[in-house]
Scaffold this motif. Structure first.
Motif, PDB file in Angstrom:
ATOM      1  N   GLY A 168       6.092   3.602   0.710  1.00  0.00           N
ATOM      2  CA  GLY A 168       5.445   4.984   0.933  1.00  0.00           C
ATOM      3  C   GLY A 168       6.946   5.948   1.083  1.00  0.00           C
ATOM      4  O   GLY A 168       6.681   7.153   0.888  1.00  0.00           O
ATOM      5  N   ASN A 194      -1.922   5.191   4.361  1.00  0.00           N
ATOM      6  CA  ASN A 194      -1.543   6.413   3.775  1.00  0.00           C
ATOM      7  C   ASN A 194      -1.862   6.685   2.405  1.00  0.00           C
ATOM      8  O   ASN A 194      -1.118   6.314   1.442  1.00  0.00           O
ATOM      9  N   GLU A 197      -0.304  11.033  -0.822  1.00  0.00           N
ATOM     10  CA  GLU A 197       0.564  11.145  -1.938  1.00  0.00           C
ATOM     11  C   GLU A 197       0.917  12.535  -2.269  1.00  0.00           C
ATOM     12  O   GLU A 197       0.250  13.098  -3.275  1.00  0.00           O
ATOM     13  N   ASN A 321       0.534   1.886   6.700  1.00  0.00           N
ATOM     14  CA  ASN A 321       1.254   1.783   5.494  1.00  0.00           C
ATOM     15  C   ASN A 321       0.619   2.449   4.405  1.00  0.00           C
ATOM     16  O   ASN A 321      -0.431   3.013   4.376  1.00  0.00           O
ATOM     17  N   ASN A 322       1.497   2.438   3.464  1.00  0.00           N
ATOM     18  CA  ASN A 322       1.211   2.982   2.040  1.00  0.00           C
ATOM     19  C   ASN A 322       0.025   2.326   1.101  1.00  0.00           C
ATOM     20  O   ASN A 322       0.016   1.190   1.569  1.00  0.00           O
ATOM     21  N   THR A 325       1.687  -0.451  -0.650  1.00  0.00           N
ATOM     22  CA  THR A 325       2.253  -1.647   0.338  1.00  0.00           C
ATOM     23  C   THR A 325       0.799  -2.543   0.528  1.00  0.00           C
ATOM     24  O   THR A 325       1.023  -3.691   0.160  1.00  0.00           O
TER      25      THR A 325
HETATM   26  C1  LIG Z   1       7.284  14.712   4.801  1.00  0.00           C
HETATM   27  C2  LIG Z   1       6.806  13.365   4.499  1.00  0.00           C
HETATM   28  C3  LIG Z   1       5.591  13.189   3.565  1.00  0.00           C
HETATM   29  C4  LIG Z   1       5.417  11.836   3.457  1.00  0.00           C
HETATM   30  N1  LIG Z   1       4.399  11.480   2.526  1.00  0.00           N
HETATM   31  C5  LIG Z   1       3.799  10.092   2.583  1.00  0.00           C
HETATM   32  C6  LIG Z   1       2.899  10.022   1.574  1.00  0.00           C
HETATM   33  O1  LIG Z   1       2.111  10.907   0.890  1.00  0.00           O
HETATM   34  N2  LIG Z   1       2.384   8.690   1.490  1.00  0.00           N
HETATM   35  C7  LIG Z   1       2.819   7.891   2.002  1.00  0.00           C
HETATM   36  O2  LIG Z   1       2.654   6.687   1.760  1.00  0.00           O
HETATM   37  N3  LIG Z   1       3.916   7.833   2.827  1.00  0.00           N
HETATM   38  C8  LIG Z   1       4.510   9.163   3.133  1.00  0.00           C
HETATM   39  N4  LIG Z   1       5.635   9.388   4.040  1.00  0.00           N
HETATM   40  C9  LIG Z   1       6.087   8.220   4.700  1.00  0.00           C
HETATM   41  C10 LIG Z   1       5.139   8.065   5.868  1.00  0.00           C
HETATM   42  O3  LIG Z   1       5.753   8.641   7.083  1.00  0.00           O
HETATM   43  C11 LIG Z   1       5.313   6.648   6.310  1.00  0.00           C
HETATM   44  O4  LIG Z   1       6.645   6.185   6.316  1.00  0.00           O
HETATM   45  C12 LIG Z   1       4.541   5.740   5.381  1.00  0.00           C
HETATM   46  O5  LIG Z   1       3.432   6.028   5.067  1.00  0.00           O
HETATM   47  C13 LIG Z   1       4.610   4.222   5.979  1.00  0.00           C
HETATM   48  O6  LIG Z   1       3.997   3.306   5.280  1.00  0.00           O
HETATM   49  P1  LIG Z   1       5.086   2.113   4.302  1.00  0.00           P
HETATM   50  O7  LIG Z   1       5.731   1.458   5.471  1.00  0.00           O
HETATM   51  O8  LIG Z   1       3.976   1.295   3.792  1.00  0.00           O
HETATM   52  O9  LIG Z   1       5.559   2.910   3.377  1.00  0.00           O
HETATM   53  C14 LIG Z   1       5.811  10.590   4.155  1.00  0.00           C
HETATM   54  C15 LIG Z   1       6.940  11.017   5.051  1.00  0.00           C
HETATM   55  C16 LIG Z   1       7.324  12.318   5.079  1.00  0.00           C
HETATM   56  C17 LIG Z   1       8.523  12.706   6.160  1.00  0.00           C
END
Ligand SMILES: Cc1cc2nc3c(=O)[nH]c(=O)nc-3n(C[C@H](O)[C@H](O)[C@H](O)COP(=O)(O)O)c2cc1C
Lengths: 624, 127
Positions: A168, A194, A197, A321-322, A325
């Protein structure tokens, strides 16, 4: 014995001999000698190949390329194309008689052959609305294994050893995150996917949710089992209606099959998933803002005094999690961590999905092994920059990332190498820019986005980004002053240091990396009032270099203002009083005779024009 | 339906594997219209309608027609994959209704790949 890099097996059967295969051999020998390749390429006359009807025929080893109906005159072409450039000569290649087709195979097209599909393994292969098709491709087998043959500790251990890092954007190790949550004993826990996107230009997650929704559910189910969650949410933006629809169908089917609900696959484990539609605010993709949004509150991040894995949604341990992921998880459980780490580097294992777009021939969704150089993605998979334009930079990580210049084009795509450039891998948006892109404008675009999307909770992000945007606006309007660039850098560093969440902490990245690699372009804007790409209309003058102009009239035809004056054989001129800086003449000129000068030139040319013709003129596009 | 056991899951897998693949499914061909957002925006629904229309007009009964998600080459959508028994699947790009009808007539019925709109043949590698 000589070591040849290739052998030409030329058929010496009766049929082919009658077709002059010996003369072809002589032609090969001569041509190879001429080009000094005779020690590299061996020419052998073989017995009858059997395919006499298409003779003379030959096979090239080790490539295993079969040529038919070869003529003496074809020999230089084969040597030039096949042996020097490495491109088999299609028109001589064997075509199946029935089909008469010369379409290439996937393994021959880099767009396909350099990709490795793991997260996207069902891409385009299954009907996303039929759970059976997912099951037929080993679907839910990993969940069955995790639920019935493995303990939660073993699942987490497998995940940790796989080295999978969140897709993500932040790249946090998934197994570690799960372990943090699993360690909290008892009580209700949540797992969230999450699917927000929000990065402009990104469409990886959408494509997975639309094309293979069950893989997301299965990944969540495995995660739920590992941490002991009974309830899951998928947070999807409402702008993704097809994803929402297909995920809902998938959830309904999984429930009907007993793959969600109580006592899943007889394991005694209960788990349910619900979709939560977000309204499309970028900040709601941030972990803590997303959780607040699900709680029904305004989506704003909180300070990270504690981890969501321990205290998240409704203060319960929550793993977020994304989408991508989760899409990786079933295959890791099924094939094991060491299978997963067989691709990628030590710190960045496996594959990554990218949404390739911008000034590139092959726009699309690709999945590549981690560690692949950017250049391979851009030139081999992406097919390079179209219309003969020049590559300038590639933007990674969207509004949190940066532009990587040509000098770093061989950087391997890993978390650790990309971050050194000042960009980030991010969620996987990859936008290619050519010489028509103005780096100041690109920086401004991303800052406009973050300023707009800032939730306003913390002043560094709310005010700092606005100030940055104003400064860039000022520079692109021709009002730049000495010290502006340094001021941008200063403010940027403060915003990064003091912002509350990832949005502000990364929002200056695009402008900082652009200044780092394209500083002279910023200086030209601020100091010389000159945008060399002609994007910033207040900072450029389009003019024609008379010596280069062939008077072809191409620019004259595209000019919407009829500002170009000239006849056949007379070098053309641009009437500055009519020009609106649309850049059409510049892009259409094949002789590089349309030039872009600084703003000041426009006034000079105009003055000269007036004194030459004795006319008074009003400027087009400017209000009095 | 009753709760699934792991054995049931395996049964579904084996049964469906057969119906999904041309080779084991007893059909002669399979046509997949890629219908992700990119495909649909580029006109995949019209292509699908043309496909179904042409199939019923020609009384074709031995072909599986199915949809799938984005095939990855978004700038070349709508995309259609045609797989005939015993040959590699062929991916067609930038399809429209007329091209779809042509592919049904020439490739599906005539066994001849329509080269003007075919991009590539073969299976993608997953690993
Ligand atoms: C402003 C901002 C927007 C974000 N947008 C997304 C998003 O659209 N999709 C996503 O998966 N993570 C996004 N993230 C990251 C999430 O905070 C988070 O780290 C992530 O969803 C965790 O999943 P992962 O460990 O599988 O990557 C964003 C973070 C920030 C700071």
């Amino acid at each position: 014995m000589e070591n040849y890099r290739a052998s030409v097996m030329l058929c010496g059967g009766t049929g082919c001999m009658a077709g002059d295969s010996l003369k072809i051999k002589d032609a090969f020998t001569d041509e190879l000698n001429k080009r000094g390749l005779s020690h590299e390429i061996n020419v052998v006359i073989t017995g009858c190949n059997g395919f006499c009807a298409q003779g003379p025929v030959m096979t090239v080893y080790p490539d295993d390329i079969f040529y038919e109906k070869v003529k003496v005159a074809d020999v230089p072409l084969i040597i030039e194309e096949h042996f020097i450039k490495g491109r088999p000569v299609e028109k001589l290649m064997y075509k199946e008689l029935a089909k008469k087709s010369a379409i290439p195979l996937m393994k021959d097209i880099p767009f396909f052959s350099l990709q490795v599909l793991r997260a996207l393994r069902n891409k385009g292969l299954i009907d996303p609305e039929k759970i059976e098709e997912y099951i037929a491709r080993d679907g839910y087998m990993a969940a069955a294994k995790a639920l019935n043959e493995m303990t939660p500790e073993q699942v987490i251990d497998e995940m940790k050893r796989s080295g999978l890092r969140g897709r993500g954007g932040a790249g946090f190790p998934t197994g570690l995150k799960w372990e943090l949550s699993a360690k909290v004993k008892g009580g209700e826990k949540f797992i969230i996917c999450n699917g927000d996107e929000g990065d402009p230009g990104a469409f990886m997650d959408r494509s997975i949710m639309e094309g293979d929704p069950h893989v997301v559910l299965e990944g969540m189910l495995i995660g739920a089992r590992a941490i002991g969650a009974s309830k899951g949410y998928i947070y999807v933006r409402a702008e993704y209606p097809l994803a929402v629809q297909r995920l809902q169908i998938a959830i309904d089917q999984a429930k009907e099959f007993g793959l969600l609900g109580d006592n899943i696959l007889g394991s005694g484990f209960n788990f349910d998933i619900e979709i939560y539609q977000g309204a499309g605010a970028f900040v709601c993709g941030e972990a803590t803002a997303l959780m607040r949004s699900i709680e029904g509150k305004r989506g704003m991040p909180r300070p990270k005094f504690w981890r969501s894995a321990v205290k998240g949604l409704w203060d319960k341990p929550t793993v977020l999690n994304n989408v991508e992921t989760f899409a990786n998880i079933p295959q890791i459980i099924l094939n094991g961590a060491s299978w997963y780490t067989s691709l990628g580097t030590e710190k960045s294992t496996g594959t990554k999905v990218f949404a390739l777009s911008g000034a590139i021939n092959n726009i699309g969704l690709i999945e590549v092994p981690m560690g692949i150089p950017l250049s391979k993605i851009i030139y081999d998979i992406g097919g390079g920059v179209p219309k003969g334009r020049k590559f300038k930079a590639v933007q990674l990580g969207g509004p949190s990332g940066g532009c990587i210049p040509e000098s770093l084009i061989d950087t391997p795509v890993t978390f650790e190498d990309i971050v050194k450039t000042g960009a980030i891998i991010g969620s996987g948006g990859m936008v290619v820019m050519n010489d028509l892109n103005c780096m100041v404008s690109v920086s401004k675009f991303f800052l406009e986005f973050t300023t707009e999307e800032s939730c306003g909770k913390c002043p560094p992000c709310r005010i700092g980004n606005t100030v940055l945007q104003d400064l860039l606006e000022k520079i692109t309007k021709g009002e730049g002053e000495e010290g502006d660039i340094e001021l941008i850098e200063d403010i940027s560093h403060e915003i990064i240091k003091t912002s509350l969440c990832g949005l502000g902490q990364t929002s200056p990245n695009p402008v900082l990396t652009s200044i780092r690699y394209f500083r002279s372009e910023f200086e030209e804007h601020a100091g010389d009032k000159w945008c060399r790409t002609g994007v910033c209309k207040d900072l450029c003058t389009f003019y024609i270099e008379e010596e280069k102009c062939k008077a072809c009239g191409a620019c004259k035809r595209v000019c919407p203002q009829k500002a170009i004056i000239g006849e056949k054989k007379v070098p053309h001129r641009i009437d500055q009083s009519l020009c609106v800086q649309c850049r059409s003449c510049y892009t259409v000129c094949k002789f590089d005779s349309v030039k872009i000068g600084p703003r000041a030139m426009r006034d000079q040319l105009l003055e000269q024009w007036v004194s030459d013709s004795g006319k008074t003129v009003a400027m087009a596009g400017k209000e009095e | 339906m009753a709760k699934l056991t792991i054995d049931d899951l395996k049964k579904i897998k084996d049964n469906y594997k057969a119906t999904m693949t041309v080779r084991d499914g007893g059909s002669r061909a399979k046509v997949t219209v890629h219908m992700g957002t990119c495909g649909i925006t580029a006109g995949a629904r019209k292509v699908m309608e043309a496909l179904l229309d042409e199939i019923s007009k020609n009384n074709i009964t031995d072909t599986i027609v199915t949809t799938s998600g984005c095939a990855g080459f978004c700038s070349k959508e709508p995309m259609v994959t045609v797989e005939l028994l015993g040959s590699s699947p062929v991916k067609y790009i930038t399809m429209d209704e007329d091209k779809m009808r042509k592919v049904v007539k020439e490739h599906l019925l005539g066994g001849k790949i329509v080269e003007d709109c075919a991009l590539v043949a073969g299976n993608e590698s997953s690993y």
